[in-house]
Design an enzyme around this catalytic site. Structure first.
Site, short mmCIF file in Angstrom:
data_model
loop_
_atom_site.label_atom_id
_atom_site.label_comp_id
_atom_site.label_asym_id
_atom_site.label_seq_id
_atom_site.Cartn_x
_atom_site.Cartn_y
_atom_site.Cartn_z
N ARG A 175 41.40 41.25 46.37
CA ARG A 175 42.82 41.22 45.98
C ARG A 175 43.26 42.67 45.80
O ARG A 175 42.70 43.39 44.99
CB ARG A 175 42.99 40.43 44.68
CG ARG A 175 44.41 40.39 44.11
CD ARG A 175 45.34 39.64 45.06
NE ARG A 175 46.61 39.31 44.43
CZ ARG A 175 47.63 40.15 44.27
NH1 ARG A 175 47.51 41.41 44.68
NH2 ARG A 175 48.74 39.75 43.73
N GLU A 196 54.44 35.55 49.29
CA GLU A 196 53.55 34.47 49.67
C GLU A 196 53.81 34.06 51.12
O GLU A 196 54.93 34.20 51.63
CB GLU A 196 53.74 33.27 48.74
CG GLU A 196 53.42 33.55 47.29
CD GLU A 196 51.94 33.86 47.08
OE1 GLU A 196 51.09 33.20 47.69
OE2 GLU A 196 51.65 34.81 46.32
N ARG A 212 37.73 37.17 42.75
CA ARG A 212 38.04 38.17 43.78
C ARG A 212 37.88 39.58 43.22
O ARG A 212 38.18 39.82 42.04
CB ARG A 212 39.46 37.98 44.30
CG ARG A 212 39.73 36.66 44.96
CD ARG A 212 41.17 36.50 45.36
NE ARG A 212 42.07 36.56 44.20
CZ ARG A 212 43.39 36.35 44.27
NH1 ARG A 212 43.96 36.09 45.44
NH2 ARG A 212 44.13 36.41 43.17
#
Length: 204
Positions: free
Chosen positions: A87, A95, A129
């Protein structure tokens, strides 16, 4: 979903402007991209390291290979012998379901990112992540370039680094990416996600 000509042009303009300042092999000429262009030399000295060699955590960088780009702030790489979800630190991209800017942001990161890259990990999020900064083989910081090109916005809730805000301000001033006057991003990614959660939440 097709990316509209206006959105594509906004990103193309940003990429062209950035790449004119990404001088391969130079550690003194800015590889933080066009962020340095409108600033004084004193201001430029306070910007985040645009080149891996100048980064204070350069010694902790690990070698990775690109596997896939999920969207404008999430990639999967093969790092230290294992697949690693990453990330991108300090930025938030639209998005993929958030209209054409979501698709454009991911496509922009895909086009800018080398197959082999360096990763500096800052933290791990609740999904496991690695939160980190990605550097191309020439040392360019792609996190900063995403903010400076308007392909992503600064993730205000999690970013306390004022340098990233400087990069975003430059994108705003020049109408790059999501800040274009003709077809801007209407809703911040975090607001969009919250709205989607409210829509899908079961009635109480």
């Amino acid at each position: 979903m097709q990316i509209s000509p206006k959105v594509q042009q906004a990103l193309d303009d940003a990429r062209s402007h950035l790449m004119r300042f990404a001088v391969a092999g130079s550690l003194t000429v800015t590889v933080i991209s066009a962020v340095l262009l409108p600033l004084s030399h004193a201001d430029a000295a306070n910007l985040p390291p645009g080149n891996l060699a100048e980064h204070p955590q350069a010694g902790s960088a690990i070698d990775c290979q690109k596997r896939r780009v999920s969207d404008g702030d999430t990639v999967t790489g093969f790092c230290n012998g294992r697949e690693t979800r990453i990330r991108l630190y300090c930025i938030d991209a639209p998005e993929t379901s958030q209209g054409e800017w979501g698709k454009a942001s991911g496509a922009y990161l895909e086009s800018m990112m080398d197959h082999r890259f360096k990763l500096i990990i800052h933290d791990t999020d609740r999904y496991g992540r690695s939160i980190g900064e990605i550097f191309n083989s020439d040392g360019r910081n792609l996190n900063v370039e995403m903010a400076g090109s308007g392909a992503a916005v600064v993730y205000q809730q999690y970013c306390n680094d004022s340098h990233y805000y400087d990069a975003e301000d430059f994108a705003k001033q020049n109408g790059f990416g999501v800040w274009t006057a003709t077809d801007p991003l209407i809703q911040a990614p975090w607001d969009y996600r919250r709205q989607q959660r409210e829509i899908t939440a079961p009635d109480r």
